[in-house]
Design a protein around this motif. Structure first.
Motif, PDB file in Angstrom:
ATOM      1  N   LEU A  62      49.955  32.795  60.556  1.00 51.89           N
ATOM      2  CA  LEU A  62      49.855  31.334  60.454  1.00 51.89           C
ATOM      3  C   LEU A  62      51.247  30.720  60.360  1.00 51.89           C
ATOM      4  CD1 LEU A  62      48.276  28.637  59.869  1.00 51.89           C
ATOM      5  CD2 LEU A  62      48.339  29.314  57.459  1.00 51.89           C
ATOM      6  N   THR A  63      51.518  29.737  61.212  1.00 52.94           N
ATOM      7  CA  THR A  63      52.754  28.951  61.114  1.00 52.94           C
ATOM      8  C   THR A  63      52.346  27.513  60.847  1.00 52.94           C
ATOM      9  OG1 THR A  63      53.750  30.399  62.767  1.00 52.94           O
ATOM     10  CG2 THR A  63      54.936  28.375  62.239  1.00 52.94           C
ATOM     11  N   TYR A  64      52.950  26.944  59.811  1.00 56.77           N
ATOM     12  CA  TYR A  64      52.553  25.611  59.367  1.00 56.77           C
ATOM     13  C   TYR A  64      53.784  24.705  59.393  1.00 56.77           C
ATOM     14  CZ  TYR A  64      50.510  22.080  56.244  1.00 56.77           C
ATOM     15  OH  TYR A  64      50.046  20.917  55.700  1.00 56.77           O
ATOM     16  N   PHE A  65      53.768  23.689  60.214  1.00 54.64           N
ATOM     17  CA  PHE A  65      54.920  22.796  60.370  1.00 54.64           C
ATOM     18  C   PHE A  65      54.712  21.586  59.459  1.00 54.64           C
ATOM     19  CE2 PHE A  65      54.485  25.317  64.177  1.00 54.64           C
ATOM     20  CZ  PHE A  65      55.785  25.723  64.450  1.00 54.64           C
ATOM     21  N   ALA A  66      55.143  21.755  58.220  1.00 51.92           N
ATOM     22  CA  ALA A  66      54.843  20.753  57.197  1.00 51.92           C
ATOM     23  C   ALA A  66      55.609  19.452  57.391  1.00 51.92           C
ATOM     24  CB  ALA A  66      55.170  21.329  55.819  1.00 51.92           C
ATOM     25  N   PHE A 112      51.363  20.252  61.624  1.00 44.46           N
ATOM     26  CA  PHE A 112      50.778  21.011  62.720  1.00 44.46           C
ATOM     27  C   PHE A 112      50.686  22.469  62.307  1.00 44.46           C
ATOM     28  CE2 PHE A 112      51.359  23.398  66.768  1.00 44.46           C
ATOM     29  CZ  PHE A 112      50.339  22.855  67.518  1.00 44.46           C
TER      30      PHE A 112
END
Lengths: 398, 89
Positions: free
Chosen positions: B41-45, B51
Motif C-alpha cells: 500500500l502506498t498512501y499519498f497523504a 490518493f
C-alpha cells in the motif's frame, strides 16, 4: 506502507482551488466552458417554435443560413454556399474523403499526425481497393518530414490530407507551403482543422486548402454535434448522403447545387444556433481569446518541460508553433493512473491514452501507454495553469 | 464496506483490463490502511485529496482517493476474481 511528506501549506492552496471546481484542461477533446451566449441560443432554439429553415412554410429569420454565414466569415471566404454544415468534424472529414471520388488505388498522402477521423476513412478506402495510402512520418525535431513529403508527391497523389495541428503534441504544421506543393502536383488538399479552428487563424484561401473540416465543439467552444466543411468553388464532391432537403422535392435526384448537394435531412437547428452564437462571440473576442489560449499553452508547456522527471513530448526547442496541447509522462506513474490522480485528487480534468491518434503515439514512442494530455483554452486562468504545473511537479517528486 | 458493482472501463486499448469498483460508502483513512493486507500500500497523504495505490500479486493494481467510494482496478480476469473473493470475506 509508505506515507509521503506533508506539504500542508501547498495542499491548502490547491484544496482551495479544487473547492472552486475542477480545472478543465481537456479542451482538445471538447472546449469548455462554452462560449458566452451558446447555452442561451440552444435554449431559445429548443424552447421556441421550430423555424424549419429552408423548408416550405418556414417563418422568421433563418438560423441555419446565419450560422453558415458566420462560418464563412471565420474562414474569410466570400461565398457562404461553399460551407456545408455537419454534425461534427468526423462527419465533415468523411464527406470530404469519400466525396473526392477516389478509385482504383488512387494515391493519398497523409501523415502519422492524423486523428482516426482521417485515418480510418482512408484505411477503409484502402481496404476496398479505392485508395493507396502513403504515410509521411516525423523528422527528428518532431515536425513532419519535409523530404518524405516531397518524395510522396512524386507518386502524383489524388488527395493530400494533413492536420493543421497535432492533437497529441500541439505542433502546428506549415500547411500553406505543403499544400502549395501538393496542388502543384495536381492533388486535392484537405485540411483537418479540428485543433485549430477558434485557436489559430484558419483561412483556406491563404493556406491553399481545397477542403477544410472542423467541429464546433472544440476550439470554437460551441455545442457538440456541430461542425462544418468548406469546399472550394472548383470542386464538386460526390454525394454521400442524399434525402430530404425541403427544396426541389418533385425531383428524384438530390439537388446538385451547394450547399444542399452535401446536406440531407433535418439539420441540427438548436446545435447550429449554438454554433452561430459561438462564432458571433469569436467575431468579437476571437483575437484576445486566441492570444490567451496560446499564452496559456506556452506557459504550461515551458513550465512542465522544466520539471525533472517529467517527459513532455513537444518541440518548442526549435521554435515551432503549437496550439495549447501538451503531452507528458511522469517516471514511476502509469499514464492512466496519472489521469485518475489528477482528476480525483487534484481536481484537474485531462485526457489519457492514445487520443485517437495511434500512429502519432507510435512515432513519438508512447504507443504502449499513450500520454497524459493537458490542453488549454483562452478561458484558462494563470492560477489554473499554475495549479496544474504544481500538481505535475508534486507527482513527479512523489 | 460493501462492493456494490463492478463496471468494465473502456479505454483506448484492446483487451483493457481496467474496471471501476463501486462501494456503498466512501473510503476512510482507517479503511484504506487495512488494504495493506492485499499487497503493498502506498498512501499519498499530502495530495489535496489523499490518493492510495495497492500493488498486489500478479500485477493487480487497486487505486482510489480517500473520501470517494470507488476504485479503479487494473489486472487480469483471474486477479479481479481473486480481489472480489477477498472483498466478499
Amino acid at each position: 506502507m509508505t506515507i509521503t511528506a506533508n506539504l500542508s501549506s501547498r495542499r491548502r492552496r490547491l484544496s482551495d482551488l479544487a473547492a472552486a471546481g475542477p480545472i478543465y484542461l481537456n479542451n482538445a477533446a471538447e472546449g469548455w466552458p462554452k462560449a458566452p451566449g451558446v447555452a442561451a441560443a440552444v435554449g431559445r432554439a429548443l424552447e421556441g417554435m421550430p423555424v424549419e429553415a429552408g423548408r416550405g412554410g418556414a417563418i422568421g429569420a433563418d438560423p441555419i443560413a446565419a450560422c453558415r454565414q458566420r462560418v464563412a466569415d471565420l474562414l474569410g471566404i466570400p461565398d457562404a454556399r461553399r460551407v456545408v454544415l455537419t454534425c461534427g468534424g468526423t462527419h465533415a472529414l468523411n464527406l470530404a474523403i469519400h466525396g473526392v471520388g477516389l478509385r482504383s488505388n488512387a494515391i493519398v498522402v497523409t501523415t502519422v499526425m492524423e486523428h482516426n477521423s482521417v485515418l480510418r476513412p482512408l484505411f477503409h478506402l484502402q481496404q476496398s481497393g479505392r485508395a493507396r495510402v502513403i504515410m509521411v512520418g516525423l523528422d527528428p525535431g518532431g515536425g513532419l518530414d519535409d523530404a518524405a513529403f516531397g518524395q510522396a508527391l512524386r507518386e502524383r497523389p489524388a488527395l493530400v490530407a494533413i492536420t493543421h495541428a497535432s492533437n497529441v503534441t500541439g505542433r502546428i504544421n506549415d500547411v500553406a507551403r505543403w499544400f502549395e506543393m501538393a496542388k502543384e502536383s495536381g492533388a486535392v488538399t484537405l485540411l483537418d482543422a479540428a485543433q485549430t479552428a477558434g485557436q489559430f487563424a484558419v483561412q483556406p484561401l491563404l493556406c491553399n486548402a481545397d477542403l477544410v473540416a472542423f467541429p464546433g465543439h472544440k476550439g470554437l467552444h460551441g455545442p457538440a454535434g456541430t461542425g462544418a466543411l468548406y469546399v472550394a468553388p472548383a470542386l464538386d464532391l460526390e454525394q454521400i448522403l442524399v434525402g430530404g432537403t425541403g427544396r426541389h422535392s418533385e425531383s428524384r435526384r438530390h439537388p446538385p447545387a451547394m450547399p444542399e448537394r452535401l446536406e440531407a435531412g433535418t439539420p441540427n437547428g438548436p446545435g447550429l444556433a449554438g454554433l452561430a452564437a459561438a462564432l458571433a462571440w469569436h467575431a468579437g473576442h476571437g483575437s484576445t481569446f486566441r492570444q490567451g489560449s496560446r499564452q496559456a499553452g506556452e506557459d504550461l508547456r515551458d513550465r512542465l518541460h522544466a520539471i525533472p522527471g517529467v517527459q513532455s513530448f513537444h518541440t518548442a526547442a526549435d521554435g515551432a508553433a503549437h496550439v495549447g496541447v501538451v503531452s507528458l509522462q511522469i517516471a514511476g506513474w502509469r499514464v492512466d493512473e496519472l489521469g485518475q490522480v489528477l482528476r480525483d485528487s487534484f481536481g484537474i480534468v485531462c485526457r489519457t491514452g492514445l487520443h485517437c491518434a495511434p500512429l502519432m503515439h507510435a512515432a513519438i514512442g508512447s504507443a504502449a501507454e499513450g500520454t497524459v494530455r493537458l490542453s488549454t483554452s483562452g478561458f484558462n486562468t494563470d492560477a489554473e495553469i499554475a495549479a496544474a504545473v504544481d500538481a505535475v511537479g508534486r507527482l513527479a517528486c512523489a | 464496506m460493501r462492493l456494490m458493482r463492478v463496471e468494465k472501463l473502456e479505454d483506448c486499448f484492446d483487451g483493457s483490463s481496467t474496471c471501476t469498483y463501486c462501494f456503498d460508502q466512501a473510503w476512510t483513512r482507517e479503511a484504506i490502511q487495512q488494504l495493506a493486507t492485499l499487497g503493498e500500500l502506498t498512501y499519498f497523504a499530502d495530495f489535496p485529496r489523499p490518493f492510495y495505490r495497492v500493488c498486489a500479486a500478479g500485477g493487480l493494481q487497486v487505486r482510489g482517493v480517500e473520501g470517494l467510494s470507488h476504485w479503479r482496478v487494473v489486472g487480469g480476469a483471474e486477479r479481479h476474481a481473486w480481489l472480489q473473493k477477498m472483498l466478499a470475506r
